[in-house]
Scaffold this motif. Structure first.
Motif, PDB file in Angstrom:
ATOM      1  N   GLU A   1     -29.319 -11.097  20.734  1.00  0.00           N
ATOM      2  CA  GLU A   1     -29.320 -11.472  19.321  1.00  0.00           C
ATOM      3  C   GLU A   1     -27.912 -11.390  18.733  1.00  0.00           C
ATOM      4  O   GLU A   1     -27.513 -12.231  17.920  1.00  0.00           O
ATOM      5  CB  GLU A   1     -30.283 -10.580  18.537  1.00  0.00           C
ATOM      6  CG  GLU A   1     -31.742 -10.809  18.859  1.00  0.00           C
ATOM      7  CD  GLU A   1     -32.157 -12.255  18.663  1.00  0.00           C
ATOM      8  OE1 GLU A   1     -31.797 -12.865  17.641  1.00  0.00           O
ATOM      9  OE2 GLU A   1     -32.838 -12.797  19.565  1.00  0.00           O
TER      10      GLU A   1
ATOM     11  N   ARG B   1     -26.081 -14.435  19.800  1.00  0.00           N
ATOM     12  CA  ARG B   1     -26.505 -15.600  19.018  1.00  0.00           C
ATOM     13  C   ARG B   1     -25.790 -15.635  17.661  1.00  0.00           C
ATOM     14  O   ARG B   1     -25.339 -16.705  17.217  1.00  0.00           O
ATOM     15  CB  ARG B   1     -28.021 -15.567  18.837  1.00  0.00           C
ATOM     16  CG  ARG B   1     -28.592 -16.803  18.176  1.00  0.00           C
ATOM     17  CD  ARG B   1     -30.113 -16.770  18.139  1.00  0.00           C
ATOM     18  NE  ARG B   1     -30.680 -17.103  19.436  1.00  0.00           N
ATOM     19  CZ  ARG B   1     -31.272 -16.237  20.262  1.00  0.00           C
ATOM     20  NH1 ARG B   1     -31.388 -14.967  19.906  1.00  0.00           N
ATOM     21  NH2 ARG B   1     -31.761 -16.620  21.420  1.00  0.00           N
ATOM     22  N   GLN B   2     -25.669 -14.492  17.017  1.00  0.00           N
ATOM     23  CA  GLN B   2     -25.040 -14.455  15.700  1.00  0.00           C
ATOM     24  C   GLN B   2     -23.535 -14.703  15.786  1.00  0.00           C
ATOM     25  O   GLN B   2     -22.966 -15.436  14.975  1.00  0.00           O
ATOM     26  CB  GLN B   2     -25.324 -13.114  15.029  1.00  0.00           C
ATOM     27  CG  GLN B   2     -26.791 -12.933  14.646  1.00  0.00           C
ATOM     28  CD  GLN B   2     -27.054 -11.683  13.824  1.00  0.00           C
ATOM     29  OE1 GLN B   2     -26.140 -11.157  13.180  1.00  0.00           O
ATOM     30  NE2 GLN B   2     -28.280 -11.194  13.826  1.00  0.00           N
TER      31      GLN B   2
ATOM     32  N   ALA C   1     -21.922 -16.302  18.218  1.00  0.00           N
ATOM     33  CA  ALA C   1     -21.696 -17.683  18.640  1.00  0.00           C
ATOM     34  C   ALA C   1     -21.907 -18.660  17.492  1.00  0.00           C
ATOM     35  O   ALA C   1     -21.230 -19.691  17.393  1.00  0.00           O
ATOM     36  CB  ALA C   1     -22.627 -18.028  19.804  1.00  0.00           C
ATOM     37  N   SER C   2     -22.838 -18.340  16.608  1.00  0.00           N
ATOM     38  CA  SER C   2     -23.119 -19.207  15.468  1.00  0.00           C
ATOM     39  C   SER C   2     -21.998 -19.166  14.433  1.00  0.00           C
ATOM     40  O   SER C   2     -21.583 -20.199  13.901  1.00  0.00           O
ATOM     41  CB  SER C   2     -24.437 -18.780  14.810  1.00  0.00           C
ATOM     42  OG  SER C   2     -24.674 -19.509  13.631  1.00  0.00           O
ATOM     43  N   MET C   3     -21.491 -17.972  14.164  1.00  0.00           N
ATOM     44  CA  MET C   3     -20.480 -17.801  13.122  1.00  0.00           C
ATOM     45  C   MET C   3     -19.066 -18.046  13.628  1.00  0.00           C
ATOM     46  O   MET C   3     -18.208 -18.519  12.881  1.00  0.00           O
ATOM     47  CB  MET C   3     -20.584 -16.397  12.520  1.00  0.00           C
ATOM     48  CG  MET C   3     -21.869 -16.136  11.763  1.00  0.00           C
ATOM     49  SD  MET C   3     -21.888 -14.521  10.949  1.00  0.00           S
ATOM     50  CE  MET C   3     -21.861 -13.414  12.377  1.00  0.00           C
TER      51      MET C   3
ATOM     52  N   PRO D   1     -17.785 -19.701  16.965  1.00  0.00           N
ATOM     53  CA  PRO D   1     -17.957 -20.343  18.268  1.00  0.00           C
ATOM     54  C   PRO D   1     -16.719 -20.314  19.159  1.00  0.00           C
ATOM     55  O   PRO D   1     -16.821 -20.555  20.365  1.00  0.00           O
ATOM     56  CB  PRO D   1     -18.338 -21.789  17.896  1.00  0.00           C
ATOM     57  CG  PRO D   1     -17.823 -21.979  16.503  1.00  0.00           C
ATOM     58  CD  PRO D   1     -17.963 -20.645  15.851  1.00  0.00           C
TER      59      PRO D   1
ATOM     60  N   GLY E   1     -25.732 -18.540  23.536  1.00  0.00           N
ATOM     61  CA  GLY E   1     -24.333 -18.901  23.338  1.00  0.00           C
ATOM     62  C   GLY E   1     -23.347 -18.185  24.227  1.00  0.00           C
ATOM     63  O   GLY E   1     -22.129 -18.383  24.099  1.00  0.00           O
TER      64      GLY E   1
ATOM     65  N   THR F   1     -38.161 -16.703  14.486  1.00  0.00           N
ATOM     66  CA  THR F   1     -36.849 -16.948  13.894  1.00  0.00           C
ATOM     67  C   THR F   1     -35.930 -15.770  14.243  1.00  0.00           C
ATOM     68  O   THR F   1     -36.376 -14.717  14.709  1.00  0.00           O
ATOM     69  CB  THR F   1     -36.943 -17.062  12.370  1.00  0.00           C
ATOM     70  OG1 THR F   1     -37.339 -15.777  11.828  1.00  0.00           O
ATOM     71  CG2 THR F   1     -37.944 -18.124  11.955  1.00  0.00           C
ATOM     72  N   ALA F   2     -34.636 -15.957  13.993  1.00  0.00           N
ATOM     73  CA  ALA F   2     -33.670 -14.894  14.267  1.00  0.00           C
ATOM     74  C   ALA F   2     -34.019 -13.629  13.481  1.00  0.00           C
ATOM     75  O   ALA F   2     -33.970 -12.517  14.016  1.00  0.00           O
ATOM     76  CB  ALA F   2     -32.261 -15.362  13.920  1.00  0.00           C
TER      77      ALA F   2
END
Length: 220
Positions: free
Chosen positions: A65, A68-69, A71-73, A75, A98, A155-156
């Motif tokens: 998790e 994921r966070q 990689a999203s914010m 990259p 990610g 969801t996340a």
């Protein structure tokens, strides 16, 4: 220039040992350490490492998790998972989240350094001992024979709530960690139970452990 690495591992002695190994190489500069996924997300935002070396099984926010966070914010940050789990589902979920690489904790130091080098250069790296597992999994998914993990239905935020519940936290404690109201936590819990067709905290806990969202030692 050495790769600027942030180390994320919840066991202090293990983290110290890994740091010592990394710093024995001129290729790596350890610029930060975090002891859980939530701290890792915040620290990555502040110090912007080239590579995050990420453990999987951590309390409050697991490594997948956190990956994921980040990689999203951010990259541009490369993430290499360092895990004791050789199960294909962990590998798939990490790469899907990610991560650019996956190395087993049982790997030799040379393999870990190769992983950091490859990931820092923008390539993907998976421990050679896992490559066949990953390929078999890829072929199976390509043929449409794989049933996707039930975790992917959540969801996340629901995954975060589920992990904290499985660790034994009350609704109010979950709310304090996530900065949301107790009522919102209970709404998330209701949705989680509906999506997974699980109707007890014990059932949610077993599901979370079975799917790697938390481990037995994370239980409070």
């Amino acid at each position: 220039m050495p790769s600027r690495v942030m180390l994320v591992e919840d066991h202090t002695l293990v983290r110290s040992g890994i740091r010592t190994l990394l710093e024995s190489s001129r290729e790596v500069e350890v610029i930060g350490e975090a002891s859980d996924g939530r701290e890792a997300v915040e620290m990555a935002r502040r110090i912007k490492p080239d590579v995050v070396l990420m453990d999987v099984a951590m309390s409050e926010l697991n490594g997948i998790e956190a990956t994921r966070q980040i990689a999203s914010m951010q990259p541009e940050i490369r993430i290499l998972i360092l895990s004791m789990h050789a199960d294909e589902q962990y590998i798939f979920e990490a790469l899907k989240a990610g991560a650019q690489g996956y190395v087993l904790k049982s790997a030799a130091v040379k393999e870990l350094m190769n992983g950091i080098r490859e990931v820092a250069a923008g390539r993907t790296f998976v421990s050679p001992s896992l490559s066949l597992v990953v390929m078999d999994d890829y072929v199976r998914r390509a043929k449409g024979k794989h049933v996707f993990s039930e975790v992917s239905r959540l969801t996340a935020r629901e995954r975060e709530v589920l992990q904290l519940i499985a660790e034994g936290k009350s609704s109010s404690e979950v709310g304090e960690v996530l900065y949301i109201s107790t009522r919102t936590v209970e709404t998330h819990r209701h949705h989680i139970m509906e999506k997974l067709s699980i109707h007890s905290i014990a059932g949610l806990t077993k599901f979370a452990i079975r799917n790697g969202l938390c481990s037995l030692h994370d239980r409070t």
